[in-house]
Design a protein around this motif. Structure first.
Motif, PDB file in Angstrom:
ATOM      1  N   ALA A 381       0.376  -1.160   0.213  1.00 29.05           N
ATOM      2  CA  ALA A 381       0.051  -0.271  -0.470  1.00 29.05           C
ATOM      3  C   ALA A 381       1.075   0.985  -0.061  1.00 29.05           C
ATOM      4  O   ALA A 381       0.341   2.219  -0.849  1.00 29.05           O
ATOM      5  CB  ALA A 381      -0.492  -0.007   1.046  1.00 29.05           C
ATOM      6  N   VAL A 382       1.859   1.550   0.908  1.00 28.40           N
ATOM      7  CA  VAL A 382       2.783   2.264   1.063  1.00 28.40           C
ATOM      8  C   VAL A 382       3.652   2.362  -0.403  1.00 28.40           C
ATOM      9  O   VAL A 382       3.851   3.882  -1.025  1.00 28.40           O
ATOM     10  CB  VAL A 382       4.397   2.441   1.873  1.00 28.40           C
ATOM     11  CG1 VAL A 382       4.604   3.473   1.970  1.00 28.40           C
ATOM     12  CG2 VAL A 382       3.400   2.188   3.337  1.00 28.40           C
ATOM     13  N   ALA A 383       3.896   1.039  -0.925  1.00 31.50           N
ATOM     14  CA  ALA A 383       5.079   1.740  -2.254  1.00 31.50           C
ATOM     15  C   ALA A 383       4.090   2.265  -3.078  1.00 31.50           C
ATOM     16  O   ALA A 383       4.352   3.028  -4.111  1.00 31.50           O
ATOM     17  CB  ALA A 383       5.747   0.091  -2.733  1.00 31.50           C
ATOM     18  N   GLU A 384       2.778   0.918  -3.056  1.00 30.51           N
ATOM     19  CA  GLU A 384       1.682   1.889  -4.325  1.00 30.51           C
ATOM     20  C   GLU A 384       0.962   3.497  -3.953  1.00 30.51           C
ATOM     21  O   GLU A 384       1.202   4.370  -5.276  1.00 30.51           O
ATOM     22  CB  GLU A 384       0.022   1.435  -4.035  1.00 30.51           C
ATOM     23  CG  GLU A 384       0.422   0.170  -5.173  1.00 30.51           C
ATOM     24  CD  GLU A 384      -0.632  -1.247  -4.690  1.00 30.51           C
ATOM     25  OE1 GLU A 384      -1.738  -0.544  -3.897  1.00 30.51           O
ATOM     26  OE2 GLU A 384      -0.900  -2.391  -4.703  1.00 30.51           O
ATOM     27  N   GLU A 385       1.337   4.316  -2.734  1.00 32.82           N
ATOM     28  CA  GLU A 385       1.076   5.423  -2.321  1.00 32.82           C
ATOM     29  C   GLU A 385       2.131   6.356  -3.160  1.00 32.82           C
ATOM     30  O   GLU A 385       1.860   7.566  -3.719  1.00 32.82           O
ATOM     31  CB  GLU A 385       0.509   5.434  -0.661  1.00 32.82           C
ATOM     32  CG  GLU A 385       0.241   6.721  -0.891  1.00 32.82           C
ATOM     33  CD  GLU A 385      -1.124   7.396  -1.257  1.00 32.82           C
ATOM     34  OE1 GLU A 385      -0.942   8.749  -1.382  1.00 32.82           O
ATOM     35  OE2 GLU A 385      -1.614   6.665  -1.236  1.00 32.82           O
ATOM     36  N   ARG A 386       3.201   5.846  -2.860  1.00 30.21           N
ATOM     37  CA  ARG A 386       4.487   5.907  -3.508  1.00 30.21           C
ATOM     38  C   ARG A 386       4.510   6.255  -5.088  1.00 30.21           C
ATOM     39  O   ARG A 386       5.182   7.579  -5.376  1.00 30.21           O
ATOM     40  CB  ARG A 386       5.745   6.209  -2.529  1.00 30.21           C
ATOM     41  CG  ARG A 386       5.929   6.021  -1.098  1.00 30.21           C
ATOM     42  CD  ARG A 386       7.656   5.658  -0.523  1.00 30.21           C
ATOM     43  NE  ARG A 386       8.606   6.265  -1.071  1.00 30.21           N
ATOM     44  CZ  ARG A 386       8.792   7.282  -0.536  1.00 30.21           C
ATOM     45  NH1 ARG A 386       8.152   7.840   0.079  1.00 30.21           N
ATOM     46  NH2 ARG A 386       9.211   7.405  -0.878  1.00 30.21           N
ATOM     47  N   ALA A 387       4.214   4.975  -5.547  1.00 27.95           N
ATOM     48  CA  ALA A 387       4.499   5.405  -7.086  1.00 27.95           C
ATOM     49  C   ALA A 387       2.936   6.374  -7.285  1.00 27.95           C
ATOM     50  O   ALA A 387       3.483   7.370  -8.446  1.00 27.95           O
ATOM     51  CB  ALA A 387       3.542   3.819  -7.464  1.00 27.95           C
ATOM     52  N   LYS A 388       1.627   6.329  -6.902  1.00 29.44           N
ATOM     53  CA  LYS A 388       0.805   7.475  -7.050  1.00 29.44           C
ATOM     54  C   LYS A 388       1.246   8.613  -7.121  1.00 29.44           C
ATOM     55  O   LYS A 388       0.889   9.659  -7.833  1.00 29.44           O
ATOM     56  CB  LYS A 388      -0.713   7.090  -6.306  1.00 29.44           C
ATOM     57  CG  LYS A 388      -1.471   7.873  -6.491  1.00 29.44           C
ATOM     58  CD  LYS A 388      -2.637   7.845  -5.492  1.00 29.44           C
ATOM     59  CE  LYS A 388      -4.076   9.079  -5.752  1.00 29.44           C
ATOM     60  NZ  LYS A 388      -5.061   7.938  -4.305  1.00 29.44           N
ATOM     61  N   ILE A 389       2.370   9.367  -5.852  1.00 24.79           N
ATOM     62  CA  ILE A 389       2.586  10.632  -5.701  1.00 24.79           C
ATOM     63  C   ILE A 389       3.358  10.857  -7.070  1.00 24.79           C
ATOM     64  O   ILE A 389       3.409  11.750  -7.000  1.00 24.79           O
ATOM     65  CB  ILE A 389       2.637  10.479  -4.285  1.00 24.79           C
ATOM     66  CG1 ILE A 389       1.742  10.946  -3.049  1.00 24.79           C
ATOM     67  CG2 ILE A 389       3.691  12.383  -3.933  1.00 24.79           C
ATOM     68  CD1 ILE A 389       2.645  10.522  -1.774  1.00 24.79           C
ATOM     69  N   ALA A 390       4.042  10.265  -7.152  1.00 23.22           N
ATOM     70  CA  ALA A 390       5.368  10.329  -8.016  1.00 23.22           C
ATOM     71  C   ALA A 390       4.784  10.029  -9.627  1.00 23.22           C
ATOM     72  O   ALA A 390       5.125  11.657  -9.937  1.00 23.22           O
ATOM     73  CB  ALA A 390       6.507   9.237  -7.982  1.00 23.22           C
ATOM     74  N   ARG A 391       3.705   9.777  -9.873  1.00 20.57           N
ATOM     75  CA  ARG A 391       2.962  10.354 -11.031  1.00 20.57           C
ATOM     76  C   ARG A 391       2.141  11.526 -10.682  1.00 20.57           C
ATOM     77  O   ARG A 391       1.731  12.780 -11.675  1.00 20.57           O
ATOM     78  CB  ARG A 391       2.009   8.541 -10.640  1.00 20.57           C
ATOM     79  CG  ARG A 391       0.899   8.551 -12.530  1.00 20.57           C
ATOM     80  CD  ARG A 391       1.740   8.522 -13.836  1.00 20.57           C
ATOM     81  NE  ARG A 391       1.549   8.731 -14.879  1.00 20.57           N
ATOM     82  CZ  ARG A 391       2.148   8.071 -16.145  1.00 20.57           C
ATOM     83  NH1 ARG A 391       3.109   6.923 -15.861  1.00 20.57           N
ATOM     84  NH2 ARG A 391       1.439   8.268 -16.996  1.00 20.57           N
ATOM     85  N   GLN A 392       1.766  11.028 -10.275  1.00 20.27           N
ATOM     86  CA  GLN A 392       0.908  12.876 -10.113  1.00 20.27           C
ATOM     87  C   GLN A 392       1.671  14.054  -9.861  1.00 20.27           C
ATOM     88  O   GLN A 392       1.827  14.915 -10.214  1.00 20.27           O
ATOM     89  CB  GLN A 392       0.024  13.039  -8.728  1.00 20.27           C
ATOM     90  CG  GLN A 392      -0.214  13.662  -7.809  1.00 20.27           C
ATOM     91  CD  GLN A 392      -0.708  14.307  -6.375  1.00 20.27           C
ATOM     92  OE1 GLN A 392      -0.996  13.695  -6.133  1.00 20.27           O
ATOM     93  NE2 GLN A 392      -1.527  15.277  -5.985  1.00 20.27           N
ATOM     94  N   ILE A 393       3.235  13.479  -9.155  1.00 15.76           N
ATOM     95  CA  ILE A 393       3.538  14.915  -9.976  1.00 15.76           C
ATOM     96  C   ILE A 393       4.491  15.552 -11.058  1.00 15.76           C
ATOM     97  O   ILE A 393       4.554  16.311 -10.972  1.00 15.76           O
ATOM     98  CB  ILE A 393       5.110  15.391  -8.314  1.00 15.76           C
ATOM     99  CG1 ILE A 393       5.140  15.478  -6.975  1.00 15.76           C
ATOM    100  CG2 ILE A 393       6.122  16.127  -8.495  1.00 15.76           C
ATOM    101  CD1 ILE A 393       5.540  14.942  -5.633  1.00 15.76           C
ATOM    102  N   GLU A 394       4.666  14.028 -11.393  1.00 16.45           N
ATOM    103  CA  GLU A 394       5.133  14.141 -12.494  1.00 16.45           C
ATOM    104  C   GLU A 394       4.287  14.505 -13.711  1.00 16.45           C
ATOM    105  O   GLU A 394       4.045  15.393 -14.445  1.00 16.45           O
ATOM    106  CB  GLU A 394       5.810  12.568 -13.466  1.00 16.45           C
ATOM    107  CG  GLU A 394       6.085  12.051 -14.117  1.00 16.45           C
ATOM    108  CD  GLU A 394       6.813  10.916 -14.972  1.00 16.45           C
ATOM    109  OE1 GLU A 394       5.452  10.438 -15.837  1.00 16.45           O
ATOM    110  OE2 GLU A 394       7.455  10.813 -14.339  1.00 16.45           O
ATOM    111  N   ASP A 395       3.060  14.359 -13.466  1.00 16.53           N
ATOM    112  CA  ASP A 395       1.723  14.333 -14.561  1.00 16.53           C
ATOM    113  C   ASP A 395       1.307  16.416 -14.491  1.00 16.53           C
ATOM    114  O   ASP A 395       1.209  16.742 -14.997  1.00 16.53           O
ATOM    115  CB  ASP A 395       0.697  14.159 -14.101  1.00 16.53           C
ATOM    116  CG  ASP A 395       0.105  12.806 -14.727  1.00 16.53           C
ATOM    117  OD1 ASP A 395       1.302  12.024 -15.394  1.00 16.53           O
ATOM    118  OD2 ASP A 395      -0.401  12.147 -13.643  1.00 16.53           O
TER     119      ASP A 395
END
Length: 419
Positions: A381-395
């Motif tokens: 869940a944490v790894a997924e959340e980090r990936a989601k946040i990274a994608r959000q910043i990238e977007d």
């Protein structure tokens, strides 16, 4: 007889003249974009597409009001395709065909039926293909050229994660957006008026996603304007205030932004409930046993001994060597343990502790402990959340780069609007 023939010839000439005038009108230039021409026919067929896809009322007034925005989008499509060609990533015919097949599948028809399907809805295939070409060209520029240049650091993700830890109970919104740009002060009134007309159509039953695909100038246009779930704390005050005051399945009035106007649709809202999951650790301990009723001097001596171990050891291998030297049966690996299952004093001691770094001494009823984390498994869940946040910043950065590139393309282009 001669008078009859003269009348027939006159009617024939009149019909030919009208047909010629209509043909000339169809081929009349609506705009020139660098070396490419947009004809009045191109504009008319794209308006047909926008009306049908968006479920808008097909009246002369609607067509007249839509024409400037549709022409702006046609011009942008030309610029995007030209830039994709310049960067070596032009849309290919096979990509367009795959997109057409997707449209057929979405409408539960065979790809071979797509032409009849479009004709029945007064949509010219050429109009749809030109729009698809623009979408593909821009997607390839963004994903193959701009996105690889974006670097999101672990520190940025950590900062976002820290902010989200305090979001328990905060409201989250499922939002779609139609973004309309304002290029300069002279555009302000016309773009606002256009935004208000779009809102009127949406509130009269037009499909938001379809209208967004036709009119939005944001990077989410091809996805129907979908912004996904957005935390209230991540929104600007004006957007947060607007969404907070909206009912689900309603559309906002036009919102003035830095770049133009936005229209948002609130699709759903929910409260964020955070459930902490700190994962598991592979833990090893050194326990310097002290009897509960031992004098304070013995506790102090063992604590100092534990502190020396904490200061001197820099790896799990060294830690295990100390255990071997101590010959302490109470010391050694504790195995892989879920952090939530550890005693509170142990959880506090290893919180934020790097792998291979000993903890500070911990006193319990059994003695003085020193812990070392030899492996830390981050929960999915944490790894997924980090990936989601990274994608959000990238977007977010990609959106900024996309706006900047399109603005530069418009400024550098030769654009001659003739209608």
């Amino acid at each position: 007889m001669r008078r009859f023939l003269a009348l027939v010839i006159a009617l024939a000439l009149t019909g030919a003249a009208q047909a010629q005038a209509q043909a000339q009108d169809v081929q009349r230039i609506a705009a020139i974009v660098n070396s490419d021409v947009i004809s009045v026919y191109d504009l008319a067929t794209r308006i047909d597409l926008a009306i049908t896809a968006g479920g808008l009322n097909d009246t002369q007034e609607v067509r007249r009001n839509m024409a400037p925005q549709v022409l702006r989008n046609l011009i942008d499509d030309k610029l995007k395709i030209q830039e994709a060609q310049r960067q070596g990533v032009p849309p290919t015919q096979s990509e367009v065909e795959r997109a057409m097949e997707t449209i057929a599948n979405q409408n539960n028809i065979a790809p071979s039926q797509i032409d009849d399907f479009l004709a029945a809805r007064n949509i010219k295939r050429s109009a749809l293909e030109s729009q698809i070409q623009g979408e593909i060209a821009w997607a390839k520029i963004l994903n193959q050229r701009l996105r690889p240049s974006i670097n999101v650091t672990e520190e940025e993700i950590d900062e976002k994660m820290a902010a989200s830890e305090n979001s328990d109970g905060e409201t989250e919104f499922l939002v779609s957006e139609i973004a309309l740009r304002v290029d300069g002060p002279s555009d302000e009134a016309s773009v606002r008026t256009n935004a208000e007309r779009i809102v009127t159509q949406l509130r009269s039953g037009a499909d938001f996603a379809a209208v967004a695909r036709q009119f939005s100038e944001g990077s989410t246009a091809a996805d129907g304007g979908n912004l996904g779930w957005v935390r209230g704390g991540d929104l600007s005050p004006v957007f947060r205030s607007t969404l907070t005051g909206m009912q689900v399945d309603t559309v906002s009035d036009p919102i003035r932004t830095l770049d133009g106007f936005s229209i948002v649709q609130l699709r759903e809202r929910r409260r964020i409930v955070e459930e902490a999951d700190e994962g598991s650790v592979d833990l090893t301990q050194i326990l310097l046993a002290v009897a509960p009723d031992a004098p304070d001097s013995e506790w102090a001596a063992q604590r100092e001994r534990a502190s020396e171990i904490s200061r001197s050891v820099t790896s799990c291998d060294q830690f295990n060597q100390v255990i071997d030297d101590l010959e302490s049966p109470l010391s050694g690996p504790l195995g892989k343990i879920a952090v939530k299952d550890l005693p509170s004093e142990f959880r506090t001691a290893i919180d934020g502790l790097d792998v291979g770094t000993p903890s500070q001494p911990i006193r319990t009823e059994r003695g003085v402990h020193v812990l070392i984390v030899c492996e830390r498994d981050q929960p999915d869940a944490v790894a997924e959340e980090r990936a989601k946040i990274a994608r959000q910043i990238e977007d977010e950065r990609l959106e900024m780069l996309a706006r900047r590139l399109l603005r530069d393309l418009r400024q550098a282009a030769f654009i001659d609007v003739r209608v």
